[in-house]
Design an enzyme around this catalytic site. Sequence first.
Site: not given
Ligand SMILES: *Cc1c(COP(=O)(O)O)cnc(C)c1O
Length: 429
Positions: A144, A238, A266
Amino acid sequence: MTINHSQEAFTKAQELIPGGVNSPVRAFKSVGGIPRFIASGEGAYLIDIDDNRYVDYVQSWGPLIFGHRDESIENAVIEAVKHGLSFGAPTEAESDLAELIISIYDSIEKIRFVSSGTEAVMSAIRLARGFTLRDDIVKFTGCYHGHSDALLVQAGSGAATFGTPSSPGVPADFTKHTLLADYNNIESVRQCFVDSPGIACVIIEPIAGNMGLVPADKDFLAQLRALCDEYGALLIFDEVMSGFRACLHGAESITGTKPDLVTLGKVIGGGMPVGAFGGRRDIMAHLSPEGGVYQAGTLSGNPVAMAAGLASIRKIKQNSRLYGILETRAKRLMQGFNDAAIKHNIGLQTDVRGSMFGFFFSDEPVHNFADALKSDTTRFARFHAAMLDGGFYFACSQFETGFICTAITDTMIEDTITAAENIFAELKE
Ligand SMILES: *Cc1c(COP(=O)(O)O)cnc(C)c1O
């Protein structure tokens, strides 16, 4: 445990907000039951509006590595607020946080801050396309990367590697440049390079946390790096979730594979909305206003968010034993779950990376999304409901990762294992 107030609040919220929530997973749809409405957090605990307390293994889906209301982060935010909420002009705090992250991540030479992980990834991909002057990108099924159009893709029909939209509202034209490969399967990536006239980048969660916890094999990442180099494509890690969660210096430090660009989020916001993307200096130079690739944000580098991030990352950097301690606790939790599962003859797969842990109710090892999907989600839903009732707050889906924060004690871990074992005894039936 009574949850009358949460029940009422959820009914009201559903009248006002689609599904009653501002991000879908919070609605508990995949496990059933009533989402708890939260009044406050306190260290390891979440406290709901019926005054129930839960040991929190979600921690706002990752950001709160020091738990709720960490004193130094809270104080830094309060101090920043006194100077103003936003200026729309540069502040020194942005350079301070940039300098700190650059000093920790080998592959990040320059960085830009945004307000969410979604934005970070979307911008990093635009930059990769602008830098390579190519259109196609490769992502992995089960990873994701936020909810931008080009990344809401699912496998198309037959053996095609080109994706189709996974959500109404995304035009097929917007996803036709996104190719899909299988996690931990290098041949599937090679096929993408064969099928595409020009791939700008491959984006991957090097420690996948959005199909449950599924780390990439070291060899697979090395081969991915080699393929990208062979075809002149950029490799993007990512690490919005795994960054500062799995270890201090990023997935590159535990896998040995260096990406060209990294996305963060995060933990680097300490609970405030922050995302970032950074990487090689020559690539970042293509970003506006230095270069031509446009990217902007009214609240980007927000001073209050930067203060929370700085306090958080400073505290992490000062605490060299942090990830070792968190990993020991995560491993003990998963070992306890494993022992209980064996005792009660329940198929369970577990894994740990630093403060991240994952478990699948499955008899077979999980290396990719197809493996993850073999899990018994009904069993997970029963486990989730019973744990919640016992005061243990786990992510409300089989396909999410759990998080240990510093406020979670060994005693809490043992209590959690005992509760899980009692539930496993009943799950057999
Ligand atoms: C949470 C997450 C996102 C998206 O981040 P948001 O702050 O929710 O837009 C993208 N990539 C990874 C791997 C994530 O865990």
